[in-house]
Design a protein around this motif. Structure first.
Motif, mmCIF file in Angstrom:
data_model
loop_
_atom_site.group_PDB
_atom_site.id
_atom_site.type_symbol
_atom_site.label_atom_id
_atom_site.label_comp_id
_atom_site.label_asym_id
_atom_site.label_seq_id
_atom_site.Cartn_x
_atom_site.Cartn_y
_atom_site.Cartn_z
ATOM 1 N N MET A 168 -33.709 -64.092 -18.610
ATOM 2 C CA MET A 168 -34.354 -65.445 -18.990
ATOM 3 C C MET A 168 -35.990 -65.514 -19.296
ATOM 4 N N GLU A 169 -36.593 -64.313 -18.568
ATOM 5 C CA GLU A 169 -37.922 -64.383 -18.773
ATOM 6 C C GLU A 169 -38.273 -62.961 -19.076
ATOM 7 N N PRO A 170 -39.166 -62.493 -19.828
ATOM 8 C CA PRO A 170 -39.472 -61.352 -20.355
ATOM 9 C C PRO A 170 -40.471 -60.566 -19.378
ATOM 10 N N GLY A 171 -40.356 -59.428 -19.266
ATOM 11 C CA GLY A 171 -40.988 -58.575 -18.245
ATOM 12 C C GLY A 171 -40.751 -56.989 -18.571
ATOM 13 N N ILE A 172 -41.483 -56.298 -17.618
ATOM 14 C CA ILE A 172 -41.381 -54.853 -17.618
ATOM 15 C C ILE A 172 -39.914 -54.290 -17.347
ATOM 16 N N LEU A 173 -39.372 -55.099 -16.249
ATOM 17 C CA LEU A 173 -38.096 -54.528 -15.843
ATOM 18 C C LEU A 173 -37.015 -55.006 -16.936
ATOM 19 N N GLU A 174 -37.043 -56.119 -17.587
ATOM 20 C CA GLU A 174 -36.286 -56.244 -18.822
ATOM 21 C C GLU A 174 -36.295 -55.485 -19.933
ATOM 22 N N SER A 175 -37.525 -54.967 -20.153
ATOM 23 C CA SER A 175 -37.860 -54.041 -21.297
ATOM 24 C C SER A 175 -37.273 -52.735 -21.081
ATOM 25 N N SER A 176 -37.307 -52.261 -19.955
ATOM 26 C CA SER A 176 -36.780 -50.976 -19.278
ATOM 27 C C SER A 176 -35.232 -50.796 -19.380
ATOM 28 N N GLU A 177 -34.767 -52.239 -18.942
ATOM 29 C CA GLU A 177 -33.086 -52.210 -19.023
ATOM 30 C C GLU A 177 -32.764 -52.335 -20.289
ATOM 31 N N LYS A 178 -33.444 -52.919 -21.289
ATOM 32 C CA LYS A 178 -33.044 -52.844 -22.619
ATOM 33 C C LYS A 178 -33.229 -51.601 -23.268
ATOM 34 N N VAL A 179 -34.073 -50.838 -22.991
ATOM 35 C CA VAL A 179 -34.037 -49.324 -23.583
ATOM 36 C C VAL A 179 -33.033 -48.526 -22.812
ATOM 37 N N PHE A 180 -32.661 -48.919 -21.710
ATOM 38 C CA PHE A 180 -31.475 -48.119 -21.118
ATOM 39 C C PHE A 180 -30.277 -48.521 -21.832
ATOM 40 N N ILE A 181 -29.900 -49.774 -21.869
ATOM 41 C CA ILE A 181 -28.764 -50.190 -22.671
ATOM 42 C C ILE A 181 -28.776 -49.883 -24.038
ATOM 43 N N HIS A 182 -29.889 -49.758 -24.473
ATOM 44 C CA HIS A 182 -29.970 -49.102 -26.113
ATOM 45 C C HIS A 182 -29.551 -47.611 -26.002
ATOM 46 N N GLY A 183 -29.880 -46.899 -25.114
ATOM 47 C CA GLY A 183 -29.335 -45.644 -24.685
ATOM 48 C C GLY A 183 -28.069 -45.456 -24.864
ATOM 49 N N ILE A 184 -27.262 -46.338 -24.015
ATOM 50 C CA ILE A 184 -25.876 -46.274 -23.906
ATOM 51 C C ILE A 184 -25.425 -46.723 -25.114
ATOM 52 N N VAL A 185 -25.810 -47.622 -25.966
ATOM 53 C CA VAL A 185 -25.190 -47.999 -27.246
ATOM 54 C C VAL A 185 -25.201 -46.994 -28.335
ATOM 55 N N SER A 186 -26.471 -46.415 -28.269
ATOM 56 C CA SER A 186 -26.663 -45.284 -29.141
ATOM 57 C C SER A 186 -25.771 -44.286 -29.116
ATOM 58 N N SER A 187 -25.316 -44.116 -27.840
ATOM 59 C CA SER A 187 -24.540 -42.894 -27.818
ATOM 60 C C SER A 187 -23.020 -43.082 -28.407
ATOM 61 N N PHE A 188 -22.502 -44.238 -28.749
ATOM 62 C CA PHE A 188 -21.368 -44.821 -29.433
ATOM 63 C C PHE A 188 -21.335 -44.012 -30.680
ATOM 64 N N GLY A 189 -22.407 -43.870 -31.336
ATOM 65 C CA GLY A 189 -22.143 -43.388 -32.690
ATOM 66 C C GLY A 189 -21.879 -44.069 -33.679
#
Length: 366
Positions: free
Chosen positions: A187-208
């Protein structure tokens, strides 16, 4: 004896020994390398230069080693401060309170704590700005959204630039038999949210690209997310097959999925939970009746707080508006929604009503 006394004595002694050795070497060469006529066979100027150069290298090495030792010692102090939760560790506590080691430790500790406390309540705005800048810096690790061409589907997203830390993570991936989509954030932006979005992007990027089926992608993401404790994660991820009118999804948001068709607006609810619980099993839900020409719209939960509306009230705002407009593409639908949201924002005197919104539109064409 403290280091303040030990180190100068040590460096002075070493320097004296080097200069003394240099003197003896010069004396030896002057005495022994002469011919019977007393003429020097060596150029003593070169001997002095070479030996001085060697001496300088030795002193440089000692200074380099000393600076490395000092650096490691400071890191040791900082590690103790961070690891002990502001408690003085045993090896420091046993030192003499008047020793230089103890004074250095206390000085570094005071400096760190002063820097932390310097951002108090009276400077909250600056602290918030600092966190926002850091969150945006982390968020910039995520590339901009590039929507792949997927047979049978038309997709549009807002925003397409992932530079703003307040935007939810959005990604569309091609599957063997359709498409996979995800929208995630807090709901609110922050360092934790951005870090988790980077992590999720890493997962999604591995799908090819087209390597796995839709169901495989959904299961892989669900398994990966369960390896981490994502608290208050707002998540909606879905798959739609090319030759099927069904949608499999995991939806953990307050805002439902809106389905727009010629018959009006329908609401696709999730499991009833408003965010992802890391310890739940999270069964995959199913929705059918996704006909050709239908639009599916995901909007960020930030829409609710930004406009002060419920999901039912937002749906009421769009029923007649979109039925009269009849958009012919996902992009036209997205622009129509953005136009309506901007008008709602002006009614509520919002300076930038689209600032905290993330919208994903999918239209089934075949």
């Amino acid at each position: 004896m403290s280091y303040r006394v030990k180190l100068p004595i040590l460096l002075g002694t070493i320097s004296f020994l080097f200069f003394f050795i240099h003197f003896l070497f010069a004396e030896f060469t002057f005495t022994h390398w002469q011919n019977p006529k007393g003429e020097n066979t060596l150029n003593f100027n070169l001997v002095g230069i070479y030996s001085s150069f060697l001496l300088a290298l030795c002193i440089s090495f000692i200074v380099y080693y000393f600076l490395g030792f000092l650096y490691q010692y400071i890191l040791h102090i900082i590690f103790h401060i961070q690891d002990s939760e502001n408690q003085i560790p045993k090896d420091i506590r046993n030192l003499n309170r008047n020793s230089d080691e103890y004074k250095i430790y206390k000085s570094v500790m005071f400096t760190l704590l002063q820097g932390e406390e310097g951002l108090g309540d009276e400077q909250f705005e600056n602290k918030f700005d600092w966190k926002t800048i850091q969150a945006s810096s982390v968020n910039k690790q995520i590339p901009d959204i590039k929507i792949p061409n997927i047979l049978g589907f038309d997709v549009a997203v807002f925003p397409s630039m992932m530079r703003y830390a307040g935007a939810d993570y959005i990604r569309i991936v091609r599957a063997k038999d359709g498409l996979f989509g995800i929208i995630a954030g807090h709901m609110e932006p922050g360092i934790l949210e951005s870090s988790e979005k980077v992590f999720i992007h890493g997962i999604v990027s591995s799908f090819g690209d087209g390597l796995f089926s839709t169901e495989e992608l959904l299961e892989k993401l669900k398994f990966a997310l369960h390896q981490f404790t994502f608290l208050k994660l707002k998540l909606s991820t879905f798959v739609i097959q090319n030759k099927d009118d069904k949608m499999s999804f995991l939806h953990y948001m307050d805002m439902p999925i809106f389905q727009f068709s010629d018959h009006g607006i329908q609401v696709i609810e999730g499991s009833g939970d408003d965010h992802w619980y890391p310890n739940h099993k999270h069964p995959i839900s199913m929705a059918d009746g996704i006909e050709i020409g239908d639009y599916l719209v995901w909007a960020s939960d930030r829409t609710l707080t930004q406009f002060g509306l419920t999901s039912f009230e937002i749906m009421e705002e769009f029923v007649d508006y979109l039925l009269d407009l009849r958009p012919s593409s996902a992009r036209q639908m997205l622009l129509a929604i953005a136009k309506k949201m901007s008008a709602l924002g002006k009614e509520r005197n919002l300076t930038n009503p689209m600032e905290k919104l993330s919208i994903l539109v999918v239209r089934r064409n075949k």
